[in-house]
Design an enzyme around this catalytic site. Structure first.
Site: not given
Ligand code: GLN
Length: 268
Positions: A98, A132, A200
């Protein structure tokens, strides 16, 4: 003489969210079950820590919030870029998840419009999207990984939309979930000894073949070879349950979509 593998954990204080530290535990246990030792070297902020990179057999780079990425980005470019480029060029494995994945490229443009400069290690870029991508994910892995499982399973939570350069190939094709950008169907990147992914979970305990991919390269960067097999019955059970969960959620989404359609038709 017990073989010791040295795992370079990049920015463990800033970049390890949504359970990514579990990847380290998984690698350590799968090494120990085969009679090897896995020593973890924390590589944090500062020039001195840049000098630790050269002594590592492989690397983990976890996810982070936008502010965490901004905090480590300058340090990454100033003190780690050269040694990391040399390490992966020699075939040492780097698993970047990520936020860590995003920082492998040219930049990450956040939702607030800030441009976080990346390592420039791979020709990819990331632009934050309006929504998101959050949820369980199923990915059909690239055959080049040589995995025997039909899917990779994991959990995604990111605003970034990552776009690979034409010369790069994704880690796999997204069957369920957003993946790199929700448009081109790719998830992650597979480039030599580098794996970038949005998965993840943590990703490795659920997908033990990926953990062994990393270990094989840490053991023999120039000529990775199959590892002695382990009894992965528990991992397969966890994988089965994760896949079943995604399928149930899919079924739920489809049922809700059908109900909305019926209501709309009834309303004329
Ligand atoms: N901050 C980054 C995003 O929102 C990565 C998020 C993460 O590592 N889960 O895309």
């Amino acid at each position: 003489m017990t073989r010791t593998l040295r795992l370079g954990h990049l920015y463990p204080l800033q970049m390890s969210i949504y359970g990514d530290r579990g990847n380290l535990v998984c690698l350590r246990r799968r090494a120990e079950w085969r009679g090897w030792r896995l020593e973890v070297i924390a590589i944090g902020l500062g020039a001195g820590d840049g000098r630790l990179v050269a002594g590592c057999d492989g690397f983990l780079f976890g996810g982070g919030q936008d502010r965490d990425e901004a905090e480590v980005a300058a340090d990454l470019r100033a003190f780690k870029a050269g040694p990391l480029a040399e390490a992966v060029a020699a075939g040492r494995p780097l698993l970047a998840v990520c936020g860590g994945y995003q920082l492998l490229g040219s930049h990450y443009r956040t939702r607030a419009g800030a441009v976080v400069p990346g390592l420039g290690l791979l020709p990819l870029r990331t632009e934050a999207g309006r929504r998101r991508a959050v949820g369980n994910v199923l990915v059909r892995p690239d055959p080049g990984l040589g995995l025997d499982a039909p899917w990779l399973v994991g959990f995604e939570n990111h605003s970034g939309r990552t776009f690979l350069g034409p010369e790069l190939r994704p880690l796999g094709r997204t069957e369920v979930g957003g993946g790199n950008n929700g448009v081109d169907g790719g998830e992650g990147v597979l480039a030599g000894s580098i794996i970038g992914t949005y998965l993840h979970g943590p990703v490795l305990p659920r997908n033990p073949g990926l953990a062994d991919w990393w270990l094989a390269r840490a053991l023999a960067p120039a000529a990775p070879a199959p590892l002695p097999p382990l009894d992965d019955a528990a991992e397969r059970l966890a994988w089965d349950r994760a896949v079943a969960q995604v399928r149930r959620e899919q079924g739920g989404l489809a049922a809700r979509a059908r109900r909305v359609l019926v209501r709309r038709r009834a309303a004329g």
